[in-house]
Design an enzyme around this catalytic site. Structure first.
Site, PDB file in Angstrom:
ATOM      1  N   SER A   1      31.034 -27.138  -8.339  1.00  9.30           N
ATOM      2  CA  SER A   1      30.087 -26.660  -9.348  1.00  9.30           C
ATOM      3  C   SER A   1      29.126 -25.627  -8.770  1.00  9.30           C
ATOM      4  O   SER A   1      29.538 -24.520  -8.437  1.00  9.30           O
ATOM      5  CB  SER A   1      29.346 -27.856  -9.944  1.00  9.30           C
ATOM      6  OG  SER A   1      28.611 -27.497 -11.076  1.00  9.30           O
TER       7      SER A   1
ATOM      8  N   ASP B   1      32.795 -12.847  -3.297  1.00 10.84           N
ATOM      9  CA  ASP B   1      33.193 -11.701  -4.117  1.00 10.84           C
ATOM     10  C   ASP B   1      32.419 -10.436  -3.768  1.00 10.84           C
ATOM     11  O   ASP B   1      32.925  -9.320  -3.941  1.00 10.84           O
ATOM     12  CB  ASP B   1      32.999 -12.018  -5.598  1.00 10.84           C
ATOM     13  CG  ASP B   1      34.147 -12.827  -6.173  1.00 10.84           C
ATOM     14  OD1 ASP B   1      35.092 -13.136  -5.416  1.00 10.84           O
ATOM     15  OD2 ASP B   1      34.110 -13.159  -7.376  1.00 10.84           O
TER      16      ASP B   1
ATOM     17  N   LYS C   1      35.325 -27.350  -9.844  1.00 11.89           N
ATOM     18  CA  LYS C   1      34.625 -27.779 -11.054  1.00 11.89           C
ATOM     19  C   LYS C   1      33.914 -26.568 -11.637  1.00 11.89           C
ATOM     20  O   LYS C   1      32.836 -26.192 -11.193  1.00 11.89           O
ATOM     21  CB  LYS C   1      33.623 -28.890 -10.764  1.00 11.89           C
ATOM     22  CG  LYS C   1      32.889 -29.389 -12.012  1.00 11.89           C
ATOM     23  CD  LYS C   1      31.862 -30.440 -11.677  1.00 11.89           C
ATOM     24  CE  LYS C   1      31.161 -30.954 -12.925  1.00 11.89           C
ATOM     25  NZ  LYS C   1      30.373 -29.894 -13.608  1.00 11.89           N
TER      26      LYS C   1
END
Length: 530
Positions: free
Chosen positions: A292, A303, A317
């Site tokens: 999460s 990224d 998740k």
């Protein structure tokens, strides 16, 4: 309000048709099939309430009905009772009322394993290794394990009576302790590994997370090389994940986006200039229990080519839960959208609606799975989707050593052994090692201590690998670390394990030490590395 109408209101809430929080959800008129289904449920409720042969407490049936409906959805939509919600709020508020002890079941005894320094229990006179036998007049054996924590906890200022048995004292000792507010930190450990490298371990994302991270970073004298440890961190509050990402990323950088069927898409970006310097070197540790909010942070930093991610693929998740409070203080945590990293990767792992939730939670994603390829946003290197965050450097665990130690852990052998050992030796250990530094430097696990552990394992059917020096060395170091935790605190355990047994940590440290040759190339575009 009549119970039948209250129940009908709950059913409407589950169907997404109730009046609360309608400002941020699209409410549509139920079609004929939906109306028939709702009428069927209400009528069934009324038949049971009015016609069943015995009088029935309908509240538990309502609870079970909602839980059953939720079970047919995704693995993260949940119903939380009023009691569970109280526990939830204390967790993410970062504090709760209690007496300041940690306990563990060892055979048939509830043993005090550690005390909060300056806490109510310590000041009252409770000691490590005391065995708790009664709480407020009830024997601990008659209190369900699921209730023990809530029995110990309570509002700050309230009282609890604890009856303990102490080795060397003939009669049980009764303590009446006034509960106090106890902080529940997000930062478990922060220290300088050496003159250049700092380390921060984050175990949850609660309301105090960013304040704690800021304070820890300042107390470490703002290191320009940092290991951020998110292993085992199951997540928490979204705004804290966004803020932590912004601690490292330039203002305006996309951090995460959400997309759902009935809610508008939202893009969350860094809101202010980063604190960590642009030239700083950053490693993030993740594992199969990072989930999460941990995945939002690690995915964003990966990224943007801001950090090297080390460890094993995270849990996966990536479903957005929106919490709808119900009239009695319970809540429905309903999944309304999915998280996507800045490059577009979906964090959520594959799942089957209504599937086995236990299997879903206990089976980690393999590090190598068929994964779609994506490009990072700064250098255009390849990263992979497929659920969870795939690390840039995958660290494989020592399966032989892990298998043996895990077998000992599953049999609960370490706690039982440690209690036996401390019952005999705590006084001498505290005399010989009054502070952690002397223990870390001088204590070595005696042969008789190691052999006693092996013997206890054999009694429980756990056989060590034959003549494996690495397993023996690893077992001895774990014994030393666990003993340090019982004598000092959890920080002592982690610092001992980092030095020799934490493969992820060691790999991260080596990357920082050889950044130009090993760390930096991992953040470059793939074609530049070929």
């Amino acid at each position: 309000m009549k119970r039948s109408m209250w129940f009908f209101g709950l059913l409407l809430a589950v169907a997404g048709l109730s009046s609360f929080r309608t400002a941020d959800i699209a409410v549509s008129r139920p079609d004929r099939a939906q109306r028939r289904s709702l009428a069927k449920l209400e009528r069934s409720y009324e038949y049971i309430r009015k016609m069943y042969v015995d009088s029935v407490d309908m509240a538990p049936l309502v609870e079970e009905a909602i839980r059953s409906m939720v079970q047919q959805l995704d693995p993260h939509t949940e119903y939380a009772s009023a009691a569970e919600m109280a526990e939830f709020w204390s967790l993410y508020r970062g504090k709760f009322g209690g007496i300041g002890i940690q306990t563990q079941w060892i055979r048939d005894s509830l043993v005090v394993t550690s005390l909060l320094s300056g806490g109510a229990a310590e000041e009252a006179g409770i000691r490590p290794d005391d065995r708790i036998v009664r709480v407020d007049g009830r024997t601990v054996k008659e209190i369900p394990a699921s209730e023990l924590i809530s029995v110990m906890r309570g509002d700050a200022g309230s009282k609890v009576k604890i009856l303990v048995i102490r080795r060397g004292v003939c009669q049980p000792i009764l303590y009446e302790i006034v509960r106090r507010e106890i902080p529940l930190p997000s930062v478990e450990l922060a220290y300088r590994v050496d003159s250049a490298v700092g380390y921060i371990k984050l175990i949850r994302f609660g309301q105090t997370t960013m304040r704690e991270v800021q304070r820890a970073y300042e107390e470490l004298d703002r290191p320009k090389e940092l290991i951020l440890d998110l292993r085992g961190n199951g997540g928490g509050l979204l705004d804290q994940a966004i803020a932590l990402s912004g601690f490292f990323l330039p203002k305006g950088s996309r951090i995460v986006s959400t997309e759902g069927r009935s809610v508008p898409s939202v893009v969350h970006s860094a809101r202010r200039n980063p604190v960590f310097p642009a030239e700083g070197r950053l490693i993030v540790l993740i594992d199969e229990r990072s989930a999460s909010a941990s995945e939002i942070v690690s995915g964003a930093l990966q990224d943007w080519d801001r950090a090297v991610i080390v460890g094993r693929r995270s849990f996966g998740k990536g479903l957005v839960q929106r919490q709808y409070l119900l009239p009695d203080g319970s809540a429905l945590r309903l999944v309304v959208a999915r998280y996507h990293t800045p490059s577009g990767r979906e964090i959520q792992r594959p799942y089957v609606k209504g599937g086995d939730r236990t299997a879903y939670r206990t089976h980690p994603l393999p590090d190598t799975i068929p994964s779609p390829a994506y490009r990072t946003l700064r250098t255009g290197r390849t990263v992979y989707g497929g659920g969870g965050i795939a690390p840039d450097v995958c660290v494989i665990q020592d399966t032989v050593q892990a298998s043996y130690l895990n077998a000992l852990l599953r049999k609960n052998i370490f706690p039982e052994f440690m209690q036996r050992y401390l019952d005999r030796n705590r006084t001498a250990l505290e005399r010989d090692y009054p502070e952690f530094a002397s223990f870390e430097e001088r204590f070595e696990v005696p042969d008789e201590m190691y052999e006693e552990l092996i013997g206890l394992g054999l009694e429980q059917g756990v056989t060590p690998p034959a003549e494996d020096s690495d397993v023996e060395a690893g077992t001895r170091r774990l014994l030393k670390a666990l003993l340090a935790e019982r004598l000092f605190d959890r920080e002592a355990l982690l610092r001992i394990l980092h030095a020799r047994d934490d493969a992820d940590f060691i790999r991260a440290l080596n990357l920082l030490k050889n950044w130009e040759a090993e760390g930096l190339p991992l953040l470059e575009a793939q074609h530049e590395r070929q």
